[in-house]
Scaffold this active site. Structure first.
Site, PDB file in Angstrom:
ATOM      1  N   MET A  62       0.868  -1.215   0.160  1.00 30.14           N
ATOM      2  CA  MET A  62       0.103   0.099  -0.144  1.00 30.14           C
ATOM      3  C   MET A  62       0.897   1.348  -0.041  1.00 30.14           C
ATOM      4  SD  MET A  62      -3.333  -0.921   1.964  1.00 30.14           S
ATOM      5  CE  MET A  62      -2.932  -0.560   3.536  1.00 30.14           C
ATOM      6  N   GLY A  63       2.033   1.140  -0.524  1.00 28.63           N
ATOM      7  CA  GLY A  63       2.906   2.214  -0.692  1.00 28.63           C
ATOM      8  C   GLY A  63       3.722   2.770   0.807  1.00 28.63           C
ATOM      9  N   LEU A 109       6.790   3.055   1.205  1.00 25.64           N
ATOM     10  CA  LEU A 109       7.802   1.820   1.431  1.00 25.64           C
ATOM     11  C   LEU A 109       8.841   2.216   2.626  1.00 25.64           C
ATOM     12  CD1 LEU A 109       8.120   1.228  -2.158  1.00 25.64           C
ATOM     13  CD2 LEU A 109       6.538   0.150  -0.695  1.00 25.64           C
ATOM     14  N   HIS A 110       9.023   1.005   3.361  1.00 23.39           N
ATOM     15  CA  HIS A 110       9.957   0.994   4.341  1.00 23.39           C
ATOM     16  C   HIS A 110      10.879  -0.006   4.193  1.00 23.39           C
ATOM     17  CE1 HIS A 110       7.651  -1.747   6.344  1.00 23.39           C
ATOM     18  NE2 HIS A 110       6.487  -1.071   6.431  1.00 23.39           N
ATOM     19  N   GLY A 142      11.213  -3.086   5.538  1.00 26.85           N
ATOM     20  CA  GLY A 142      10.175  -4.178   5.621  1.00 26.85           C
ATOM     21  C   GLY A 142       9.851  -4.605   4.115  1.00 26.85           C
ATOM     22  N   HIS A 143       9.345  -3.599   3.372  1.00 28.15           N
ATOM     23  CA  HIS A 143       9.086  -3.780   2.059  1.00 28.15           C
ATOM     24  C   HIS A 143      10.169  -4.153   1.197  1.00 28.15           C
ATOM     25  CE1 HIS A 143       5.400  -0.904   3.115  1.00 28.15           C
ATOM     26  NE2 HIS A 143       4.946  -1.876   2.744  1.00 28.15           N
ATOM     27  N   LYS A 167       5.111 -10.735   9.852  1.00 23.05           N
ATOM     28  CA  LYS A 167       4.410  -9.900  10.529  1.00 23.05           C
ATOM     29  C   LYS A 167       3.086  -9.879  10.645  1.00 23.05           C
ATOM     30  CE  LYS A 167       4.520  -5.070  11.614  1.00 23.05           C
ATOM     31  NZ  LYS A 167       3.381  -4.568  10.914  1.00 23.05           N
ATOM     32  N   SER A 223       6.778  -0.912  10.213  1.00 23.89           N
ATOM     33  CA  SER A 223       5.559  -0.636   9.794  1.00 23.89           C
ATOM     34  C   SER A 223       5.350   0.703   9.441  1.00 23.89           C
ATOM     35  CB  SER A 223       4.500  -0.988  10.752  1.00 23.89           C
ATOM     36  OG  SER A 223       3.131  -0.273  10.493  1.00 23.89           O
TER      37      SER A 223
HETATM   38  O1  PAF Z   1      -0.112  -5.833   3.735  1.00 30.15           O
HETATM   39  C1  PAF Z   1      -0.477  -5.105   3.040  1.00 30.15           C
HETATM   40  O2  PAF Z   1       0.074  -3.938   2.807  1.00 30.15           O
HETATM   41  C2  PAF Z   1      -1.938  -5.025   2.512  1.00 30.15           C
HETATM   42  O3  PAF Z   1      -2.778  -5.623   3.260  1.00 30.15           O
HETATM   43  C3  PAF Z   1      -1.962  -5.825   1.154  1.00 30.15           C
HETATM   44  C4  PAF Z   1      -1.274  -7.144   1.088  1.00 30.15           C
HETATM   45  C5  PAF Z   1      -1.067  -5.041   0.035  1.00 30.15           C
HETATM   46  C6  PAF Z   1      -3.300  -5.604   0.407  1.00 30.15           C
HETATM   47  O4  PAF Z   1      -3.988  -4.191   0.198  1.00 30.15           O
END
Ligand code: PAF
Length: 282
Positions: free
Chosen positions: A30-31, A33-34, A36-37, A149, A185
């Site tokens: 969901m953008g 970004l940190h 973790g992503h 997580k 997060s």
């Molecule tokens: O974990 C998330 O960021 C969201 O729940 C996901 C998996 C991108 C779905 O919108």
């Protein structure tokens, strides 16, 4: 890096990326970004020939009183980070591209979506399961990467993929933490300084449980009570749930813990709900 705001562009780009039999990994986000992503993206790059990232703040997984409008967004920064990571494509739809006004089909894991976080956030996992199904249908990845997580989310997605025979391998990637142990997060930036200082108490309680359980047998009830006491000491911690569940099925455990269990925490600090988890073995 291809940036695709529409489904048509995304499908054409996927077809091009996969044309020589290359495998595609997807990291749904969901953008904002940190690290973790970025860890998920690096895991995808290590396991797949090509990597797609989706950025979509999914309205259907937010409740009417939740933080959709204030959810942090910084698309330019996100795109710069993704380019630097060597991501091949970004799917960046807006809500009207993803959902027609008269959309009437939902995906729901009936048991898993109503417990734990799902009981606190009714409809949340229905929104997640529906949007992830749509992302899988649009982008057709061979593997998709999710953080451990969000353990319940991971189990919802694993179950949905199993039940609907969706041809994608789900990879659960270990939690990335700040130096003081707080799980990374996007929500952490919304903690007050006092709450940010107190929030590592979740990880400290999980560390304690992981180390103590093999040495001192606990019942599930004793373990939950000990963890609750430890987190209650943290300033501003408003404990929503401390659950000890079977690590596979998420069935609630009672009595002696004799098999791997997952500890699931949901704790509010002010308006911010933090979650964390740990799989522990007796
Ligand atoms: O974990 C998330 O960021 C969201 O729940 C996901 C998996 C991108 C779905 O919108």
């Amino acid at each position: 890096m291809d940036i695709c705001p529409t489904k048509i562009q995304a499908r054409a780009t996927v077809a091009r990326l996969k044309q020589d039999g290359a495998s595609l990994g997807l990291v749904p986000t969901m953008g904002y970004l940190h690290d973790g992503h970025l860890t998920l993206i690096r895991a995808a790059k290590a396991a797949c020939d090509k990597v797609a990232v989706s950025i979509f703040v999914n309205p259907t997984q937010f409740g009417p009183n939740e933080d959709l409008a204030t959810y942090p967004r910084d698309t330019d920064r996100d795109l710069a980070l993704l380019k630097a990571e060597g991501v091949d494509m970004v799917f960046l739809p807006d809500p009207a591209e993803m959902y027609t006004e008269d959309a009437q089909t939902i995906v729901e894991t009936t048991d898993l979506s109503g417990i734990l976080i799902g009981a606190l956030r009714p409809g949340h996992f229905r929104g997640v399961a529906t949007v992830v199904t749509k992302l899988f249908n649009i982008l057709q990845p061979d593997r998709a990467f999710f953080g451990r997580k969000d353990y319940q989310q991971l189990q919802v997605i694993r179950t949905m993929v199993r039940d609907l025979d969706i041809p994608v391998e789900i990879v659960g990637v270990p939690t990335v933490r700040e130096d003081d142990g707080l799980a990374m997060s996007s929500r952490n930036v919304r903690l007050t300084p006092e709450h940010r200082a107190a929030a590592p108490a979740l990880n400290a309680a999980l560390d304690w449980a992981e180390q103590d359980l093999p040495l001192n047998p606990h019942t599930a009830e004793e373990l939950a009570a000990d963890i609750t006491a430890r987190i209650s000491d943290a300033d501003g911690a408003d404990i929503q749930s401390v659950d000890i569940r079977d690590a596979e099925t998420l069935a609630l455990l009672t009595g002696p813990i004799t098999a791997p269990a997952v500890i699931l925490l949901a704790v509010r600090f002010g308006a911010v709900l933090l979650i964390d988890q740990r799989v522990v073995a007796p």
